[in-house]
Design a protein around this motif. Sequence first.
Motif, short mmCIF file in Angstrom:
data_model
loop_
_atom_site.label_atom_id
_atom_site.label_comp_id
_atom_site.label_asym_id
_atom_site.label_seq_id
_atom_site.Cartn_x
_atom_site.Cartn_y
_atom_site.Cartn_z
N TRP A 139 -24.13 26.20 -57.00
CA TRP A 139 -24.16 27.53 -57.65
C TRP A 139 -25.44 27.69 -58.46
O TRP A 139 -25.99 26.72 -58.97
CB TRP A 139 -22.94 27.74 -58.54
CG TRP A 139 -22.50 26.49 -59.26
CD1 TRP A 139 -21.51 25.64 -58.87
CD2 TRP A 139 -23.05 25.92 -60.46
NE1 TRP A 139 -21.41 24.60 -59.75
CE2 TRP A 139 -22.33 24.75 -60.73
CE3 TRP A 139 -24.07 26.30 -61.33
CZ2 TRP A 139 -22.61 23.94 -61.84
CZ3 TRP A 139 -24.35 25.50 -62.43
CH2 TRP A 139 -23.62 24.33 -62.68
N GLU A 140 -25.90 28.89 -58.56
CA GLU A 140 -27.04 29.18 -59.43
C GLU A 140 -26.52 30.07 -60.54
O GLU A 140 -26.08 31.18 -60.29
CB GLU A 140 -28.14 29.91 -58.64
CG GLU A 140 -28.67 29.10 -57.46
CD GLU A 140 -29.47 29.97 -56.50
OE1 GLU A 140 -30.45 30.58 -56.93
OE2 GLU A 140 -29.09 30.04 -55.32
N TYR A 186 -26.29 20.44 -55.10
CA TYR A 186 -24.97 20.85 -54.62
C TYR A 186 -24.02 19.65 -54.50
O TYR A 186 -24.45 18.51 -54.39
CB TYR A 186 -25.08 21.58 -53.28
CG TYR A 186 -25.47 20.70 -52.11
CD1 TYR A 186 -24.50 20.09 -51.33
CD2 TYR A 186 -26.81 20.48 -51.79
CE1 TYR A 186 -24.86 19.28 -50.26
CE2 TYR A 186 -27.17 19.69 -50.72
CZ TYR A 186 -26.20 19.08 -49.96
OH TYR A 186 -26.55 18.28 -48.92
N HIS A 234 -25.17 32.99 -57.60
CA HIS A 234 -25.25 32.78 -56.15
C HIS A 234 -24.43 31.55 -55.79
O HIS A 234 -24.60 30.49 -56.39
CB HIS A 234 -26.70 32.57 -55.72
CG HIS A 234 -27.57 33.76 -55.97
ND1 HIS A 234 -28.91 33.78 -55.68
CD2 HIS A 234 -27.29 34.99 -56.47
CE1 HIS A 234 -29.41 34.95 -55.99
NE2 HIS A 234 -28.44 35.71 -56.49
N ASN A 240 -24.14 29.00 -53.05
CA ASN A 240 -24.71 28.43 -51.82
C ASN A 240 -23.65 27.56 -51.19
O ASN A 240 -23.14 26.62 -51.81
CB ASN A 240 -25.94 27.59 -52.15
CG ASN A 240 -27.07 28.43 -52.69
OD1 ASN A 240 -27.87 28.97 -51.93
ND2 ASN A 240 -27.13 28.58 -54.01
N TRP A 241 -23.35 27.86 -49.94
CA TRP A 241 -22.17 27.27 -49.31
C TRP A 241 -22.54 26.68 -47.95
O TRP A 241 -23.26 27.30 -47.17
CB TRP A 241 -21.13 28.36 -49.15
CG TRP A 241 -19.86 28.02 -48.43
CD1 TRP A 241 -18.71 27.57 -49.00
CD2 TRP A 241 -19.59 28.16 -47.03
NE1 TRP A 241 -17.74 27.41 -48.02
CE2 TRP A 241 -18.26 27.77 -46.82
CE3 TRP A 241 -20.36 28.58 -45.94
CZ2 TRP A 241 -17.66 27.78 -45.56
CZ3 TRP A 241 -19.77 28.58 -44.68
CH2 TRP A 241 -18.43 28.19 -44.51
N SER A 242 -22.07 25.48 -47.69
CA SER A 242 -22.27 24.91 -46.37
C SER A 242 -21.11 23.98 -46.03
O SER A 242 -20.15 23.88 -46.80
CB SER A 242 -23.60 24.15 -46.32
OG SER A 242 -23.89 23.82 -44.97
N THR A 249 -29.83 30.96 -45.50
CA THR A 249 -31.09 30.52 -46.08
C THR A 249 -31.46 29.12 -45.58
O THR A 249 -31.62 28.19 -46.35
CB THR A 249 -31.06 30.55 -47.63
OG1 THR A 249 -29.85 29.93 -48.07
CG2 THR A 249 -31.10 31.96 -48.16
N LYS A 252 -27.77 26.82 -45.09
CA LYS A 252 -26.57 27.19 -45.87
C LYS A 252 -26.49 28.70 -45.93
O LYS A 252 -27.48 29.38 -45.67
CB LYS A 252 -26.69 26.64 -47.29
CG LYS A 252 -27.91 27.20 -48.04
CD LYS A 252 -28.16 26.47 -49.35
CE LYS A 252 -29.16 27.13 -50.25
NZ LYS A 252 -30.55 27.12 -49.83
N GLU A 298 -25.76 31.88 -48.50
CA GLU A 298 -25.83 32.14 -49.93
C GLU A 298 -25.06 33.42 -50.22
O GLU A 298 -25.49 34.50 -49.84
CB GLU A 298 -27.32 32.26 -50.31
CG GLU A 298 -27.56 32.30 -51.78
CD GLU A 298 -29.05 32.11 -52.12
OE1 GLU A 298 -29.78 31.47 -51.34
OE2 GLU A 298 -29.46 32.62 -53.17
N ARG A 345 -24.36 36.01 -52.60
CA ARG A 345 -25.07 36.40 -53.82
C ARG A 345 -24.34 37.42 -54.67
O ARG A 345 -24.75 37.74 -55.77
CB ARG A 345 -26.41 37.03 -53.43
CG ARG A 345 -27.31 36.11 -52.64
CD ARG A 345 -28.75 36.57 -52.82
NE ARG A 345 -29.67 35.71 -52.13
CZ ARG A 345 -30.30 36.07 -51.01
NH1 ARG A 345 -30.10 37.27 -50.49
NH2 ARG A 345 -31.14 35.24 -50.43
#
Length: 730
Positions: A218-219, A302, A346, A348-350, A471, A474, A476, A478
């Motif tokens: 996460w950001e 992550y 954000h 970010n997922w993978s 991106t 992954k 993202e 947002r």
Amino acid sequence: MSSLRFSALKELGATEKKIGHYNNKKVSAMFASNVFTGRAMREYLSDEAYKSLQASIKAGAKIDRKMADQIAAGMKTWSEERGVTHFSHWFQPLTGTTAEKHDSFFTIKSDGTAIELFDGDALIQQESDASSFPNGGIRATFEARGYSAWDPSSPAFIIENAFGKTLCIPTIFISYSGESLDYKAPLLKSVLALDKAAVDVCHYFDKNVSKVTPTLGWEQEYFVIDEALANARPDIVMCGRTLIGHAPAKGQQLEDHYFASIPERVFAFMQDFEQEAYKLGIPLHTRHNEVAPGQFECAPIYEEMNIAVDHNALLMDIMTKIAKRHKLMVLLHEKPFAKINGSGKHNNWSLATDTGINLLSPGKTPRTNLMFLTFFVNIIKAVHDYSDLLSAAIASAGNEHRLGAHEAPPAIISTYLGSYLSGVLDEIEERVKGKFNEQDEVILKMDIHKQIPELMKDNTDRNRTSPFAFTGNKFEFRAVGSSANCASPMTVLNTIVADTLKHFKKDVDALIEKGDKKEIAVMQVLRSYIAASKKIRFEGDNYSDEWVKEAAKRGLSNFKNTPQALKSIITSASKELFSRNDVYTPRELDARYEIVLEDYVKKVQIEARSLGLMVTNHILPAAIEYQNVLMQNVKSLKELGLEEESYRAQLKLVKLISKHIQDINDNVESMISARKVANKVEDMEKRAAMYCDTVKIHFDKVRYHTDKLELLVDDKLWPLPKYRELLFLR
Ligand code: ADP
Ligand code: MG
């Protein structure tokens, strides 16, 4: 003039530069020192207990009572050596914050001996009369019991401050009848559903995979302002955001804040909270200024999703606490200031396999290429089929201000893939017309791997306006708000992808049964998914008006407000989806819907009250006082025998101020009556809609006139810190 504003400003000047608690240690030397890590387990648990705990972490196996006693004893020794006296089940109720109820290790035995004790029962489960946590009607008051149950997959940790230390046991929170009352229980279920579905699909390509875990990075965006100034603003204290305030002469138009050097006072605060985070094993990695003045961001390396969610919740807590040490206040609200950027988080997922593969990293061989394409296309299909659920998962009173504004993703869900991958999908769709044949296997040999890294290095190809962007390796997401618990959107994302993968497997198996070769069957189904989910793909500017029109033409949803977006939670499609994946029962969804609606109503209600009080008690008196000064002046000039021309400006101001005062007063009165009407409505869905359509609409009008007054009234008389002071002084 001795308003809170001026004493706060005076205090600000006197704030000495805090050195903070910076300890000069290497990060690796303090990392996870307050966590009951695998290493600590090895040291403090018997072989037997260690193995049983590890097995339970890996496979979700149950731990028996005898083992639990041993593990609890090990945890107790470990934490007591570090000065811990209390323990707490730590959970994430639907209030959006974290919850702790501390119990002492200390107890008195039947013969009167005082000892410290922590047994398996206390570790595994605690009953808490938590009837004041949101439950959406699941717990009638006669059955107000809730249980927090140990989640061994997230390690125990020690929360410390200057006054003591507490051992925290991560738990899930459920009702007496077993319904989930928190963010974590459904998240864990969705992780499980995704694991099963993804492993099954992996087996088309790689039989060695036995576990797939979603990863999350996460950001976190946030604002930092001076605490004394913040405390002089009732809106910030009560609502976490400003409800009034004229834009400063300089906003973010010079773009001089983004990535600029971090102000020293904020830097000291960052160092301080980062150190606390490191001790708790939160792997923070980046920090920088964000676009708006006073806005910053941090992001970790992550992690496995379950842990990443806990770490974000913990970090938000820590930041808020540590800021006080520096006489600062952290604002996690999505839109603390009008007309300048809001804050997001954000996600970010993978997907990672236990064989060390990132399933969203394009492969090096045709086989892994096809595996990548399979997951890639299934995710797009999932987002296409369930975009409304993603909208609902990020909808909140705070995020409502951010979505659709120019700095944030719009309320329309679309996904950005980049021109290269878009081209690949188009090619598959085009080339494989009708029946897919062996010659088309050439597509499988496309060297996606080589192309993508090049592509992603090229920043111009990065679309920052997309709510759901690919991106490089992954996706993202947002559109998530800065104050949100990541579990809510991630539970939805995991579930919709799990469900799509399950369908995919069925579709592919059906073709294989008919005699298709495996690769051909996979390509056929992918092709049909690509064709079916086209309308969710958008490579252009998501902020443009053309996109809003185009999206409407494509039939994509564009929820204008939170109550509208939330409706998707309880549709029959949603209920079927979540029950067939064992994530939420229909009853749990009904309860959740009620809870989020109520949360919305309460937040808008608090804002409406705060706004009414603030303008009536602070702004109007200041305006009237200034008006009196002007009138006195006019009177004196008149008495001197001067003609009207010489006090024309003063008179004009007096009239202008009167006009604004009237308008503010009228709108506040209408707002209050609208609130009274809304409060009488029992049905929460209707009440939320009324708060949105009849109460909230007055906010902007009250604000407009108040902000005009801010420009007119003598600065000395203005009682609340202004934007320029909040945003630029530290
Ligand atoms: P930015 O999006 O600002 O350019 P990065 O792309 O470097 O920054 O990463 C942003 C976040 O994405 C970081 O928190 C990082 O840990 C996370 N991230 C990177 N790879 C993955 C992954 N495979 N799964 C989940 N999150 C990831
Ligand atoms: Mg990013």
